[in-house]
Design a protein around this motif. Structure first.
Motif, PDB file in Angstrom:
ATOM      1  N   PHE A 173      -2.112  -5.948   0.022  1.00  0.00           N
ATOM      2  CA  PHE A 173      -3.025  -6.397   1.067  1.00  0.00           C
ATOM      3  C   PHE A 173      -2.241  -6.687   2.342  1.00  0.00           C
ATOM      4  CE2 PHE A 173      -5.003  -7.600  -2.929  1.00  0.00           C
ATOM      5  CZ  PHE A 173      -6.337  -7.268  -2.748  1.00  0.00           C
ATOM      6  N   THR A 176      -6.813  -6.127   7.185  1.00  0.00           N
ATOM      7  CA  THR A 176      -7.988  -5.527   6.551  1.00  0.00           C
ATOM      8  C   THR A 176      -7.631  -4.384   5.621  1.00  0.00           C
ATOM      9  OG1 THR A 176      -8.291  -4.068   8.461  1.00  0.00           O
ATOM     10  CG2 THR A 176      -9.486  -6.175   8.482  1.00  0.00           C
ATOM     11  N   ALA A 178      -6.230  -2.722   2.189  1.00  0.00           N
ATOM     12  CA  ALA A 178      -6.124  -3.077   0.772  1.00  0.00           C
ATOM     13  C   ALA A 178      -5.932  -1.793  -0.033  1.00  0.00           C
ATOM     14  CB  ALA A 178      -7.362  -3.820   0.298  1.00  0.00           C
ATOM     15  N   ALA A 205      -8.876  -9.834  -3.993  1.00  0.00           N
ATOM     16  CA  ALA A 205      -9.041 -10.258  -2.599  1.00  0.00           C
ATOM     17  C   ALA A 205      -9.593 -11.679  -2.518  1.00  0.00           C
ATOM     18  CB  ALA A 205      -9.956  -9.277  -1.867  1.00  0.00           C
ATOM     19  N   ARG A 206     -10.536 -12.012  -3.416  1.00  0.00           N
ATOM     20  CA  ARG A 206     -11.085 -13.381  -3.442  1.00  0.00           C
ATOM     21  C   ARG A 206     -10.008 -14.386  -3.816  1.00  0.00           C
ATOM     22  NH1 ARG A 206     -15.509 -10.597  -5.776  1.00  0.00           N
ATOM     23  NH2 ARG A 206     -14.792 -11.120  -7.889  1.00  0.00           N
ATOM     24  N   ARG A 208      -6.815 -14.037  -3.330  1.00  0.00           N
ATOM     25  CA  ARG A 208      -5.868 -14.116  -2.202  1.00  0.00           C
ATOM     26  C   ARG A 208      -6.402 -15.037  -1.108  1.00  0.00           C
ATOM     27  NH1 ARG A 208      -4.557 -10.689   2.538  1.00  0.00           N
ATOM     28  NH2 ARG A 208      -2.298 -10.799   2.833  1.00  0.00           N
ATOM     29  N   THR A 209      -7.678 -14.916  -0.800  1.00  0.00           N
ATOM     30  CA  THR A 209      -8.275 -15.795   0.203  1.00  0.00           C
ATOM     31  C   THR A 209      -8.206 -17.252  -0.233  1.00  0.00           C
ATOM     32  OG1 THR A 209      -9.781 -14.045   0.940  1.00  0.00           O
ATOM     33  CG2 THR A 209     -10.397 -16.315   1.460  1.00  0.00           C
ATOM     34  N   GLU A 260      -2.917  -9.587   9.959  1.00  0.00           N
ATOM     35  CA  GLU A 260      -2.594 -10.477   8.848  1.00  0.00           C
ATOM     36  C   GLU A 260      -2.127 -11.836   9.349  1.00  0.00           C
ATOM     37  OE1 GLU A 260      -1.781 -12.069   5.117  1.00  0.00           O
ATOM     38  OE2 GLU A 260      -2.951 -10.295   5.649  1.00  0.00           O
TER      39      GLU A 260
END
Length: 284
Positions: A173, A176, A178, A205-206, A208-209, A260
């Protein structure tokens, strides 16, 4: 991040060529003197050339790992960062595919100060992104999220390949961008590589957030292996990479790294040299 000019170096590299191409590239430097866990002094692997030690440097990780008498321990860093760490009086032997390019000890000594100054200038120019109030999830939630993600990895992989016994997954990642790849061995014993399922990528991704935090940013990639011995087969606890540039194929534009830093701000002390170079490249 490899400057294309680095692959075109001749048998002997000049100071100008090192400054033009080597400074801005990410290279792999093997280490020796470490124990089985990778602890110990940071000694670079050298080879004697005309009775002068030359530090061995590789452009490709796979080639480093397959080279005899080099070992599997290494550090990945920018060329200019390496030059500030190379011992005085030692040259460089750069392996480029099936050939090598060498820089004499005097050449390395000549550019060491310039490499340090370039790094200092980059760090001086860096403007810390505006904090976004990011706060990582609690540890218990973090653990639950990891196991939920691994369950998605396993279910999507098993649905596509119910009999596979060997597999690994890598997710990357930045901004934006991935990308996910799963490598597995099919029934015929042939290693294959496929994109990961969208559900698996979204689950990562969830996570990572949820693990991102102001000042330290977010991780760039993760790696997990499939273990057929656990509960009928499952992907195991992943390894996260917070510091090194991921291996994108194909390479992504530098603007993703500038994005990023805006999305997941980092203090300067948590910005590795390669990320400084990539963010500078995005502003040119």
């Amino acid at each position: 991040m490899i400057d294309p000019r680095l692959r075109e170096l001749g048998p002997s590299a000049s100071a100008d060529e090192l400054e033009a191409a080597f400074f801005r590239s990410v290279v792999y430097v093997p280490l020796r003197g470490l124990n089985k866990r990778g602890a110990g002094p940071r000694d670079f692997v050298t080879r004697s050339v005309a009775k002068v030690p030359h530090v061995r440097v590789f452009l490709d990780e796979a080639q480093l790992r397959s080279t005899a008498r080099v070992g599997s321990w290494f550090e990945r860093m920018t060329g200019r960062e390496f030059l500030t760490l190379a011992p005085p009086g030692q040259g460089i032997e750069l392996t480029i595919g099936d050939r090598v390019s060498r820089a004499a000890a005097g050449t390395v000594d000549d550019v060491r100060a310039s490499a340090a100054e370039r790094i200092r200038q980059s760090r001086t120019r860096f403007t810390s992104p505006v904090p976004r109030g990011l706060s990582p999830m609690e540890f218990r939630d973090f653990q639950d999220s990891i196991f939920a993600m691994l369950a998605v990895f396993t279910s999507t992989f098993r649905a596509a390949h119910p009999t596979a016994e060997q597999a690994s997954i890598v997710l990357r990642f930045a901004g934006t961008a991935a990308q996910g790849r799963v490598t597995f061995v099919d029934q015929e014993g042939v290693a294959r590589v496929e994109p990961v399922a969208d559900d698996a990528l979204a689950s990562a991704a969830r996570l990572r957030t949820g693990t991102a935090a102001d000042s330290v940013g977010a991780w760039f990639s993760l790696y997990s292996e499939f273990d057929p011995r656990q509960s009928g087969g499952t992907f195991v606890y992943p390894r996260f990479n917070w510091d090194h540039e991921p291996h994108w194929a194909p390479e992504i534009p530098a603007v993703h790294y500038a994005d990023e830093l805006r999305q997941h701000p980092r203090d300067l002390r948590f910005v590795p040299d390669w990320l400084l170079l990539r963010s500078e490249e995005a502003t040119r």
